[in-house]
Design a protein around this motif. Structure first.
Motif, PDB file in Angstrom:
ATOM      1  N   THR A 195       0.847  -1.187   0.000  1.00  0.00           N
ATOM      2  CA  THR A 195       0.000   0.000   0.000  1.00  0.00           C
ATOM      3  C   THR A 195       0.883   1.238   0.000  1.00  0.00           C
ATOM      4  OG1 THR A 195      -1.724  -1.162   1.247  1.00  0.00           O
ATOM      5  CG2 THR A 195      -1.845   1.243   1.188  1.00  0.00           C
ATOM      6  N   GLU A 202       3.638   2.632   2.580  1.00  0.00           N
ATOM      7  CA  GLU A 202       2.992   2.843   3.867  1.00  0.00           C
ATOM      8  C   GLU A 202       2.917   1.533   4.639  1.00  0.00           C
ATOM      9  OE1 GLU A 202      -0.925   5.155   5.525  1.00  0.00           O
ATOM     10  OE2 GLU A 202      -1.200   3.832   3.791  1.00  0.00           O
ATOM     11  N   LYS A 203       2.556   0.467   3.928  1.00  0.00           N
ATOM     12  CA  LYS A 203       2.543  -0.848   4.545  1.00  0.00           C
ATOM     13  C   LYS A 203       2.672  -1.910   3.461  1.00  0.00           C
ATOM     14  CE  LYS A 203      -2.529  -0.992   4.764  1.00  0.00           C
ATOM     15  NZ  LYS A 203      -3.701  -1.176   5.651  1.00  0.00           N
ATOM     16  N   GLU A 205       2.402  -6.414   2.968  1.00  0.00           N
ATOM     17  CA  GLU A 205       2.130  -7.728   3.552  1.00  0.00           C
ATOM     18  C   GLU A 205       2.666  -8.797   2.623  1.00  0.00           C
ATOM     19  OE1 GLU A 205      -1.638  -9.031   5.719  1.00  0.00           O
ATOM     20  OE2 GLU A 205      -1.842 -10.108   3.810  1.00  0.00           O
ATOM     21  N   ASN A 226       4.096  -8.606   8.059  1.00  0.00           N
ATOM     22  CA  ASN A 226       3.573  -7.260   7.826  1.00  0.00           C
ATOM     23  C   ASN A 226       4.639  -6.224   8.115  1.00  0.00           C
ATOM     24  OD1 ASN A 226       0.510  -7.589   7.331  1.00  0.00           O
ATOM     25  ND2 ASN A 226       0.899  -8.902   9.101  1.00  0.00           N
ATOM     26  N   ALA A 228       5.153  -1.889   8.213  1.00  0.00           N
ATOM     27  CA  ALA A 228       4.444  -0.607   8.181  1.00  0.00           C
ATOM     28  C   ALA A 228       5.398   0.529   8.528  1.00  0.00           C
ATOM     29  CB  ALA A 228       3.269  -0.623   9.151  1.00  0.00           C
ATOM     30  N   ASP A 230       5.538   4.946   9.220  1.00  0.00           N
ATOM     31  CA  ASP A 230       4.735   6.124   9.527  1.00  0.00           C
ATOM     32  C   ASP A 230       5.675   7.290   9.820  1.00  0.00           C
ATOM     33  OD1 ASP A 230       2.488   7.643   9.926  1.00  0.00           O
ATOM     34  OD2 ASP A 230       2.092   6.916  11.950  1.00  0.00           O
TER      35      ASP A 230
END
Length: 256
Positions: A195, A202-203, A205, A226, A228, A230
């Motif tokens: 994503t 942003e992330k 998987e 996963n 992520a 930020d």
């Protein structure tokens, strides 16, 4: 004229359907390439990585013990880079700190389950090693990557990649099987969903399907990882612990 227009329309429709039927979109691979380039240029961020193993016959206790997480933050924009990275596992629903690593004022700190707490000076800002990622290690030639893909799509800001695992070299898995007394270990599924946000990751998987065989009995498991990010390229307020009880590791090999 109407027949000519109809023919042109049919040909255009045929090409349109052919394009829609293609499972590998160059736009998806271009977006991935850009996001990875931006990732390597990032100077600060918070991050979280977790891995979980799931299997049909796995017990609740094993499931709890199959969760591994890494989280923290870093800021490389200052003269003295800062890093906080903490690793933990889960057991019976409770998080257990496993290892933590910190970088502050050109000193590296390591905490091993609160049993070993050591520090090592990296020198002055002029002599300390610089933190950087080798871009060549992350190059993904698009045409070469296509050979291993079954699907590559870009839907708004989501990249989906599905790999043909029969084309991936699994020789290392064979060595892993041999080292663990198994007859074979095979990779059956490999899927990545990324994503994006402002052309940054942003992330993401990653899903792996793995099967292991011993004496004609096969067990399968799914590994999900996963990732992520930020607060990309913003000021990081890193919460460092009290280092007063960390001992000098100059004479040990723990931090080498």
């Amino acid at each position: 004229m109407k027949k000519l227009i109809s023919l042109v329309f049919c040909v255009a429709l045929l090409f349109g359907l052919t394009a829609c039927g293609s499972k590998i979109e160059d736009e998806a691979l271009d977006a991935l390439e850009t996001s990875i380039a931006n990732l390597l240029e990032m100077k600060s961020s918070t991050f979280h990585i977790d891995m979980k193993v799931d299997a049909p016959d796995i017990t609740e206790e094993q499931a709890n013990a199959s969760v591994f997480a890494i989280h923290g933050a870093y800021d490389l924009r200052t003269a003295n880079p800062m890093l906080s990275m903490e690793m933990e596992m889960e057991a019976e629903g409770e998080k257990i700190p496993f290892m933590a690593m910190y970088l502050k004022d050109n000193t590296l700190y390591m905490n091993m389950m609160d049993m070993i707490k050591q520090k090592q000076s990296l020198g002055t800002s002029e002599t300390a090693p610089q933190i950087s990622l080798e871009k060549d290690s992350f190059e993904l030639p698009k045409e070469e990557m296509k050979e291993y893909l079954e699907k590559a799509s870009l839907d708004d800001n989501v990249i989906t990649l599905e790999f043909d695992t029969t084309k991936i070299d699994q020789s290392e898995l064979k060595e892993m099987a041999k080292a663990n007394g198994l007859d074979s270990v095979r990779l059956g599924k490999l899927e990545v969903v990324v994503t994006l946000k402002d052309k940054h990751i942003e992330k993401a998987e990653l899903t792996l399907g793995i099967s292991a065989t011993l004496k004609e009995e096969t067990e399968s498991a799914t590994v999900t990882m996963n990732f992520a990010l930020d607060k990309v390229n913003t000021d990081q307020e890193i919460d460092f612990p009290d280092f007063s009880d960390y001992t000098d590791a100059a004479d040990t090999a723990v931090l080498e």
